[in-house]
Motif scaffolding. Structure first.
Motif, short mmCIF file in Angstrom:
data_model
loop_
_atom_site.label_atom_id
_atom_site.label_comp_id
_atom_site.label_asym_id
_atom_site.label_seq_id
_atom_site.Cartn_x
_atom_site.Cartn_y
_atom_site.Cartn_z
N LEU A 130 0.83 -1.21 0.00
CA LEU A 130 0.00 0.00 0.00
C LEU A 130 0.86 1.26 0.00
CD1 LEU A 130 -2.78 -1.09 2.52
CD2 LEU A 130 -3.00 -0.85 0.05
N GLY A 131 2.15 1.11 -0.23
CA GLY A 131 3.04 2.27 -0.29
C GLY A 131 3.22 2.95 1.04
N CYS A 132 3.22 2.18 2.13
CA CYS A 132 3.26 2.75 3.46
C CYS A 132 4.43 2.18 4.26
CB CYS A 132 1.95 2.45 4.20
SG CYS A 132 1.86 3.12 5.88
N LYS A 133 5.14 3.07 4.95
CA LYS A 133 6.21 2.68 5.86
C LYS A 133 5.69 2.68 7.29
CE LYS A 133 9.93 2.28 3.22
NZ LYS A 133 10.71 1.01 3.14
N LEU A 134 6.35 1.91 8.14
CA LEU A 134 6.04 1.87 9.57
C LEU A 134 7.21 2.47 10.35
CD1 LEU A 134 4.71 -1.80 9.81
CD2 LEU A 134 3.33 0.29 9.76
N LEU A 135 6.89 3.19 11.42
CA LEU A 135 7.92 3.79 12.28
C LEU A 135 7.42 3.74 13.71
CD1 LEU A 135 10.64 5.29 12.49
CD2 LEU A 135 9.37 7.43 12.17
N ALA A 136 8.16 3.04 14.58
CA ALA A 136 7.77 2.88 15.98
C ALA A 136 8.59 3.81 16.86
CB ALA A 136 7.97 1.43 16.42
N VAL A 137 8.03 4.13 18.03
CA VAL A 137 8.75 4.99 18.98
C VAL A 137 8.33 4.63 20.39
CG1 VAL A 137 6.98 6.80 18.81
CG2 VAL A 137 9.26 7.38 19.64
N SER A 138 9.30 4.64 21.32
CA SER A 138 8.97 4.51 22.74
C SER A 138 10.04 5.22 23.55
CB SER A 138 8.87 3.04 23.17
OG SER A 138 10.14 2.53 23.53
#
Length: 220
Positions: A72-80
């Motif tokens: 779907l042309g989407c990146k993931l980026l996590a943060v904590s």
């Protein structure tokens, strides 16, 4: 040492339609800036803590679904708020225990700069753990949807994909999506915006709920 910096002036409470606050910080895949993702969809999401059961279940599921987000042309980026080294240790533990490679960066935010800029951390929270906040950011850097869960309830990967697909669908055509919509389901037409159009369709008892098959070339 954490080097996260937030560079955008943010409102007191972020809302849909606001520009996503930019930041630069260390991650498990090198230093990243939110602006690095401009030009494509991004899902930015926080998790309360590394080495916790709910967060681990989410990261395993998200990693296994990473190709579906890429499609779907989407990146993931996590943060904590955990440190980079805690992130790295957790990634290794996930690989060893579940045979899963975490396929997206995890940003460290021990100074809470990012969490506070996005409202991920409540002023009434008894500790620095973030809520399970999820931000759908479009290619122009605008927040298009937000979902927030408590620390005790895990997110649904299928729902994240569904929301992303729905946002992209309404951008592609003059339609809106009904409850529970998934790609291929019927879409809805926006309500009439003027009196003439409304009265022209007065014989239709469902003039306020007009649907059509999900074909981008269908006439509206």
């Amino acid at each position: 040492m954490n080097d996260a910096t937030a560079t955008a002036q943010t409102p007191d409470i972020l809302q849909i339609g606001d520009a996503a606050p930019n930041f630069q910080a260390r991650s498990t895949m090198g230093t990243v800036s939110l602006s690095d993702f401009r030009g494509r969809w991004l899902i930015l999401f926080s998790h309360p803590a590394d080495f916790t059961p709910v967060c681990t279940s989410e990261f395993v599921a998200l990693s296994r679904a990473s190709e579906r987000f890429e499609a779907l042309g989407c990146k993931l980026l996590a943060v904590s708020v955990d440190s980079l080294y805690a992130h790295l240790g957790w990634i290794r533990a996930i690989r060893d225990a579940f045979d899963v490679r975490v396929a997206f960066p995890i940003v460290e935010d021990p100074s809470l700069i990012i969490g506070r800029a996005y409202g991920m951390i409540s002023d009434r929270s008894p500790d620095a753990a973030t809520m399970r906040s999820t931000y759908f950011i479009d290619p122009d850097g605008i927040i298009r949807a937000m979902i927030c869960y408590p620390a005790t309830v895990g997110r649904s990967v299928d729902e994240m994909l569904r929301v992303l697909a729905a946002l992209q669908r309404v951008d592609a055509d003059n339609v809106v999506t009904p409850e529970g919509w998934r790609p291929g389901d019927d879409v809805l037409l926006p309500p009439h915006a003027d009196q003439a159009a409304l009265l022209a369709g007065a014989a239709d008892p469902l003039w306020f709920h007009r649907s059509r098959p999900d074909r981008k070339d269908a006439s509206t």
